[in-house]
Design a protein around this motif. Structure first.
Motif, PDB file in Angstrom:
ATOM      1  N   SER A 186      35.265  55.008  30.556  1.00  0.00           N
ATOM      2  CA  SER A 186      34.184  54.581  31.118  1.00  0.00           C
ATOM      3  C   SER A 186      33.673  53.318  31.079  1.00  0.00           C
ATOM      4  O   SER A 186      33.223  52.735  32.030  1.00  0.00           O
ATOM      5  N   VAL A 187      34.057  52.540  30.057  1.00  0.00           N
ATOM      6  CA  VAL A 187      33.786  50.941  29.956  1.00  0.00           C
ATOM      7  C   VAL A 187      34.563  50.383  30.773  1.00  0.00           C
ATOM      8  O   VAL A 187      34.306  49.045  31.262  1.00  0.00           O
ATOM      9  N   SER A 188      35.542  51.041  31.234  1.00  0.00           N
ATOM     10  CA  SER A 188      36.643  49.896  32.079  1.00  0.00           C
ATOM     11  C   SER A 188      36.442  50.173  33.303  1.00  0.00           C
ATOM     12  O   SER A 188      36.540  49.151  34.131  1.00  0.00           O
ATOM     13  N   VAL A 189      35.597  51.123  33.710  1.00  0.00           N
ATOM     14  CA  VAL A 189      35.285  51.320  35.142  1.00  0.00           C
ATOM     15  C   VAL A 189      34.814  50.056  35.876  1.00  0.00           C
ATOM     16  O   VAL A 189      34.980  49.573  37.084  1.00  0.00           O
ATOM     17  N   PRO A 190      33.630  49.610  35.158  1.00  0.00           N
ATOM     18  CA  PRO A 190      32.944  48.462  35.801  1.00  0.00           C
ATOM     19  C   PRO A 190      33.709  46.947  35.977  1.00  0.00           C
ATOM     20  O   PRO A 190      33.698  46.282  36.812  1.00  0.00           O
ATOM     21  N   ASP A 191      34.925  47.037  35.520  1.00  0.00           N
ATOM     22  CA  ASP A 191      35.879  45.826  35.446  1.00  0.00           C
ATOM     23  C   ASP A 191      37.044  46.207  36.535  1.00  0.00           C
ATOM     24  O   ASP A 191      37.477  45.477  37.268  1.00  0.00           O
ATOM     25  N   VAL A 192      37.300  47.487  36.583  1.00  0.00           N
ATOM     26  CA  VAL A 192      38.135  48.078  37.429  1.00  0.00           C
ATOM     27  C   VAL A 192      37.916  47.913  38.932  1.00  0.00           C
ATOM     28  O   VAL A 192      38.657  47.483  39.885  1.00  0.00           O
ATOM     29  N   ARG A 241      38.514  45.697  44.346  1.00  0.00           N
ATOM     30  CA  ARG A 241      38.104  45.010  45.535  1.00  0.00           C
ATOM     31  C   ARG A 241      38.923  43.776  46.075  1.00  0.00           C
ATOM     32  O   ARG A 241      39.074  43.602  47.092  1.00  0.00           O
ATOM     33  N   GLY A 242      39.247  43.030  44.919  1.00  0.00           N
ATOM     34  CA  GLY A 242      40.197  41.786  45.234  1.00  0.00           C
ATOM     35  C   GLY A 242      41.386  42.414  45.686  1.00  0.00           C
ATOM     36  O   GLY A 242      41.885  41.440  46.601  1.00  0.00           O
TER      37      GLY A 242
END
Length: 400
Positions: A377-383, A388-389
């Motif tokens: 869950s905490v990885s999703v905002p970074d993934v 997108r890049g």
């Protein structure tokens, strides 16, 4: 325990802002659940099919608003090249797909068990274990979540058999494209824990030529079980180690029956361990936790005679099912909680260093105070921005 799962479903809906939709999804989920037994019961004489070929599918009434979804049973291939069936959930944003089609996130779930009936797709909310579903759907992705073979459809367990799990992730994406022709060939492999191992193997398999009709563009994992030898060594004297080892026995016995006898594989067990291993392997982690603890807890420190990571033939088999033996060749994201007591953070760091030494493009994020359970869950905002890049053509610089 089933009541606990229902409460967990309700809580997840409330926390995700779906207060007004919770009642509908629980009621329709109960109706979906009624159809599970007939849907997942397949004849013994199903002819072999092409990898990714759909055997049957069924729309899911309890899909989140804005999502079209199906249960699906499809063909895949095991580590020995044999045809077998797996199952999955397919979730697609409603509406017309964008030009070029909707990209796919193929998700590998963390451990929920190793026996038929332990699959996430048979839960009253089959979307419960799809980490990041709402975020990926909002970002324009479809999401497909394999159960892995042997988890919902009758068949041999595939627990921690890297190639079999990885193939099932890739073939789930193929099956999804059959159900929803607006999906593109672009695939992101995303997994947590056991699913992290599966995603890494799926990336290796794709790089080696499996599923050439798909374009795997990235692999993202959270607290991946990348090194099974380290995992066993770190966990063997704890509840996690007893559980993981017990779950591995039926899958390794089935996958490697042509190389090792059952007696050769079970020789490592203590007398108490041998008496309990079949029962342990049949217990689902998510829905039968109390029973699992009752059986496994007395075996802590008395399940195996020696460390499987240093004892033949397990030493060889754990190494074969550890990621990193072949290239991935696309950007890799790895998130790791520093409070993880299941996948030791130092083990993940070592795996990242290995990938860097072989020239892979790796983005590594560590999260202070985050446990194994929360790593996905905490990885999703970074993934999401990382992906997108990649899709916009700016390759990540990586952490190496």
């Amino acid at each position: 325990m089933k009541r606990f799962v229902v409460l967990l479903v309700a809580a997840s809906l409330l926390l995700s802002g779906c207060v007004w939709d919770a009642e509908r999804r629980l009621e329709e989920g109960a109706l979906d659940e009624i159809s599970n037994e007939s849907f997942y019961s397949v004849p013994d004489d199903v002819p072999a099919g092409e990898p990714g070929e759909v055997l049957r599918s069924l729309p899911i009434l309890s899909a989140p608003l804005g999502v079209d979804a199906w249960r699906v049973i499809y063909h895949t291939t095991d580590v020995n090249g044999r045809d077998l069936l797996s199952s999955a959930i397919v979730a697609v944003p409603e509406g017309e797909p964008p030009a070029g089609g909707t990209p796919i996130v193929s998700w590998g779930h963390p451990t929920t068990g190793a026996a038929q009936g332990c699959a996430p797709s048979v839960l009253i909310d089959p979307f419960l274990m799809m980490t990041g579903l709402s975020e990926f759907i909002a970002a324009g992705y479809a999401m497909v979540a394999t159960d892995y073979p042997g988890m919902a459809v009758r068949g041999d367990s595939s627990y921690l058999i890297g190639v079999t799990e990885g193939n099932s992730m890739l073939d789930a994406a193929r099956a999804a494209r059959t159900l929803s022709p607006g999906l593109s060939t672009d695939v992101v492999l995303w997994g947590h824990s056991q699913g992290g191992q599966a995603a890494l193997f799926a990336g290796q398999q794709a790089a080696a030529g499996y599923a050439p009709d798909l374009d795997v563009i990235a692999v993202a994992t959270a607290a991946p079980a990348a090194d099974l030898s380290e995992l066993m060594t770190d966990d063997i004297d704890y509840m996690e180690g007893v559980t993981i080892t017990a779950y591995a026995f039926p899958s390794f016995e089935a996958a490697y029956a042509d190389r090792y006898t059952k007696d050769e594989l079970t020789a490592i067990l203590t007398d108490d361990g041998a008496a309990a291993v079949d029962e342990l392997a049949s217990i689902c982690l998510l829905t039968q936790g109390d029973r699992l603890h009752a059986v496994a807890k007395p075996l802590i420190g008395n399940f195996v005679r020696s460390n499987p990571a240093t004892t033949a033939p397990w030493q060889t088999l754990l190494a074969e099912n550890s990621a990193g033996a072949s290239p991935i060749g696309v950007p890799v994201f790895i998130g790791q909680g520093l409070a993880d007591t299941t996948v030791d953070p130092s083990s993940t760091t070592s795996y990242v260093q290995h990938l860097c030494s072989t020239g892979e493009n790796v983005t590594f994020r560590e999260f202070d105070g985050i446990s194994h359970l929360l790593a996905g869950s905490v990885s999703v905002p970074d993934v999401l921005p990382w992906l997108r890049g990649i899709r916009e053509g700016s390759a990540p610089t990586g952490s190496c």
